[in-house]
Design a protein around this motif. Structure first.
Motif, PDB file in Angstrom:
ATOM      1  N   GLY A 136      32.479   9.020  21.204  1.00 33.16           N
ATOM      2  CA  GLY A 136      31.733   8.408  20.076  1.00 33.16           C
ATOM      3  C   GLY A 136      30.879   9.578  19.403  1.00 33.16           C
ATOM      4  O   GLY A 136      30.094   9.346  18.360  1.00 33.16           O
ATOM      5  N   VAL A 137      31.098  10.678  19.630  1.00 27.02           N
ATOM      6  CA  VAL A 137      30.394  11.996  19.122  1.00 27.02           C
ATOM      7  C   VAL A 137      31.395  12.915  18.128  1.00 27.02           C
ATOM      8  O   VAL A 137      31.146  13.138  17.219  1.00 27.02           O
ATOM      9  CB  VAL A 137      29.924  12.816  20.278  1.00 27.02           C
ATOM     10  CG1 VAL A 137      29.204  14.062  19.597  1.00 27.02           C
ATOM     11  CG2 VAL A 137      28.781  11.955  20.981  1.00 27.02           C
ATOM     12  N   ASN A 138      32.497  13.246  18.908  1.00 23.10           N
ATOM     13  CA  ASN A 138      33.408  14.253  18.003  1.00 23.10           C
ATOM     14  C   ASN A 138      34.813  13.583  18.515  1.00 23.10           C
ATOM     15  O   ASN A 138      35.899  14.611  18.041  1.00 23.10           O
ATOM     16  CB  ASN A 138      33.075  15.606  18.724  1.00 23.10           C
ATOM     17  CG  ASN A 138      33.612  15.756  20.085  1.00 23.10           C
ATOM     18  OD1 ASN A 138      33.583  14.852  20.754  1.00 23.10           O
ATOM     19  ND2 ASN A 138      33.573  17.180  20.309  1.00 23.10           N
ATOM     20  N   ASP A 139      35.177  12.463  18.817  1.00 18.71           N
ATOM     21  CA  ASP A 139      36.590  11.983  19.270  1.00 18.71           C
ATOM     22  C   ASP A 139      37.080  11.036  18.327  1.00 18.71           C
ATOM     23  O   ASP A 139      38.067  10.224  18.781  1.00 18.71           O
ATOM     24  CB  ASP A 139      36.440  11.424  20.805  1.00 18.71           C
ATOM     25  CG  ASP A 139      35.486  10.175  20.804  1.00 18.71           C
ATOM     26  OD1 ASP A 139      34.600   9.933  20.022  1.00 18.71           O
ATOM     27  OD2 ASP A 139      35.814   9.398  21.764  1.00 18.71           O
ATOM     28  N   LEU A 140      36.535  10.566  17.106  1.00 18.68           N
ATOM     29  CA  LEU A 140      37.161   9.901  16.442  1.00 18.68           C
ATOM     30  C   LEU A 140      38.200  10.214  15.556  1.00 18.68           C
ATOM     31  O   LEU A 140      38.430  11.367  15.339  1.00 18.68           O
ATOM     32  CB  LEU A 140      35.842   9.324  15.222  1.00 18.68           C
ATOM     33  CG  LEU A 140      34.296   8.908  15.858  1.00 18.68           C
ATOM     34  CD1 LEU A 140      33.477   8.579  14.953  1.00 18.68           C
ATOM     35  CD2 LEU A 140      34.636   7.532  16.846  1.00 18.68           C
ATOM     36  N   PRO A 141      38.769   9.120  15.084  1.00 21.31           N
ATOM     37  CA  PRO A 141      40.253   9.725  14.151  1.00 21.31           C
ATOM     38  C   PRO A 141      39.958  10.743  13.079  1.00 21.31           C
ATOM     39  O   PRO A 141      40.457  11.506  12.838  1.00 21.31           O
ATOM     40  CB  PRO A 141      40.724   8.287  13.748  1.00 21.31           C
ATOM     41  CG  PRO A 141      40.293   7.407  14.726  1.00 21.31           C
ATOM     42  CD  PRO A 141      38.948   7.586  15.248  1.00 21.31           C
ATOM     43  N   GLU A 142      38.925  10.360  12.296  1.00 21.35           N
ATOM     44  CA  GLU A 142      38.267  11.056  11.205  1.00 21.35           C
ATOM     45  C   GLU A 142      37.861  12.717  11.760  1.00 21.35           C
ATOM     46  O   GLU A 142      38.247  13.497  10.866  1.00 21.35           O
ATOM     47  CB  GLU A 142      37.220  10.590  10.496  1.00 21.35           C
ATOM     48  CG  GLU A 142      35.952  10.122  11.348  1.00 21.35           C
ATOM     49  CD  GLU A 142      35.889   8.649  11.665  1.00 21.35           C
ATOM     50  OE1 GLU A 142      34.784   8.095  11.802  1.00 21.35           O
ATOM     51  OE2 GLU A 142      37.174   7.994  11.895  1.00 21.35           O
ATOM     52  N   HIS A 143      37.490  12.520  12.861  1.00 21.14           N
ATOM     53  CA  HIS A 143      37.157  13.833  13.278  1.00 21.14           C
ATOM     54  C   HIS A 143      38.533  14.763  13.561  1.00 21.14           C
ATOM     55  O   HIS A 143      38.825  15.949  13.211  1.00 21.14           O
ATOM     56  CB  HIS A 143      36.677  13.958  14.854  1.00 21.14           C
ATOM     57  CG  HIS A 143      35.156  13.393  14.600  1.00 21.14           C
ATOM     58  ND1 HIS A 143      34.605  12.491  15.400  1.00 21.14           N
ATOM     59  CD2 HIS A 143      34.055  13.622  13.756  1.00 21.14           C
ATOM     60  CE1 HIS A 143      33.409  12.453  15.124  1.00 21.14           C
ATOM     61  NE2 HIS A 143      33.129  12.955  13.967  1.00 21.14           N
TER      62      HIS A 143
END
Length: 365
Positions: free
Chosen positions: A286-293
């Motif tokens: 939830g911090v840096n693992d999203l698809p947009e990241h």
């Protein structure tokens, strides 16, 4: 000013008599030392072999020396640490806490790779990797890191870095094949001692430079300095975020080194060395693992001679970060691959033994 080249040193540096501790001294330097003690030159080769290949912890242990001379030099330190604590994980990973002469505690990890991981056996050991520390504690204060929570004490000396490798080699009774400078501390803030240790590990212990990896958060101008050494050591840069605001949240020290400047220096290092750089990216749920990241990271590294190591987070008690789900990890990986970014998912070893950096030291010091 950059540190002098190891290549130049190995060819032109005139050997000098080492000041104890002796660990880290070259064959030529050890030869000069034994001669300064009134001994024949061939004793230097014997001393070199006993220190680097037979694991001598004291000069009194070197049985090829005469009893009389051993008694005279027994108190001269080789530079070995004392085992403070040892923990073994089910996968065979061994975590060590080593006590230094000033009482400080440092971590190192022995990571064996077996032909059949389900049935670890010394006879099936393929590779033995040592994760070494370069500082006691760490000044970088990464928000998710157990070592960073413990603060910074001091740099490690060259012999204290080499000692970690010899400790693992002796404990496993196997030759170390790979070394990763990924333990406690920021290696590029201890440049001279780290370069000296690399030289000795290569030339004295006999570990090829291509089997060494140095991990850094990124210190301005130091990546360039390291590249100018023209070593065959793999450089791994801990990125952990695809943009500056998020990187500063996770790595407070990054506020003084914009990610664009960091990547520019990394590109320069690739041009200098001709070797690709590895980027390490710890995945935090939830911090840096999203698809947009993942998409943003791919754009950041487009056209770069690089490889990304995705590292699913190993939770620690000091903070609330969590490891992403398997599906989230796979989605992130797939997006990078779709953008033609070379990527590998690397899971931590030795979790049952608190072998994530900083954890064991915090609980057993």
């Amino acid at each position: 000013m950059s540190a002098p080249s190891l290549v130049a040193n190995s060819e032109t540096k005139i050997a000098s008599i080492p000041v104890p501790p002796l660990l880290g001294a070259s064959l030529a330097e050890l030869t000069m030392w034994v001669q300064s003690q009134g001994q024949p030159a061939y004793r230097g080769k014997q001393l070199h072999d006993w220190i680097y290949h037979q694991g001598a912890r004291s000069l009194a242990d070197i049985s090829v020396f005469s009893k009389q001379w051993r008694s005279q030099i027994a108190d001269i330190p080789i530079g070995r640490s004392t085992l403070h604590y040892r923990s073994v994980a089910p996968d065979g990973t061994v975590k060590y806490l080593l006590q230094l002469t000033d009482g400080q505690i440092v971590e190192t990890v022995g990571i064996p790779t077996y032909t059949n991981p389900r049935f670890p056996d010394p006879e099936s050991l393929e590779r033995l990797t040592v994760c070494v520390s370069t500082q006691v504690g760490c000044p970088m204060a990464c928000d998710f890191c157990a070592t960073g929570k413990g603060g910074f004490k001091r740099n490690l000396a060259r012999h204290e870095i080499i000692d970690q490798v010899l400790t693992v080699q002796s404990d496993f009774q196997q030759r170390v094949s790979n070394i990763v400078f990924m333990g406690m501390g920021e290696p590029l803030l201890n440049m001279n001692h780290v370069l000296g240790a690399i030289k000795s590990l290569n030339q004295d212990v006999g570990i090829g430079q291509r089997n060494l990896t140095l991990s850094t958060v990124g210190i301005r101008d130091r990546i360039r300095q390291f590249a100018e050494e023209k070593l065959q050591v793999t450089l791994a840069v801990s990125l952990h975020a695809p943009n500056q605001p998020l990187r500063e949240q996770l790595i407070p020290s990054a506020h003084s080194y914009p990610i664009e400047d960091l990547l520019a220096e990394c590109r320069e290092a690739v041009e200098i060395t001709g070797r690709r750089i590895t980027f390490e990216y710890v995945l935090l749920a939830g911090v840096n693992d999203l698809p947009e990241h993942a998409t943003e990271l791919a754009g950041l590294l487009r056209g770069f001679q690089t490889h990304v190591n995705l590292i699913p987070y190993n939770p620690i008690s000091e903070v609330d970060y969590q490891r992403p789900s398997g599906d989230r990890i796979q989605t992130f990986t797939n997006i990078l691959k779709q953008h033609h970014i070379a990527v590998t998912v690397r899971y931590s070893r030795g979790l049952a033994a608190d072998a994530a950096c900083g954890q064991l030291r915090a609980s057993k010091k």
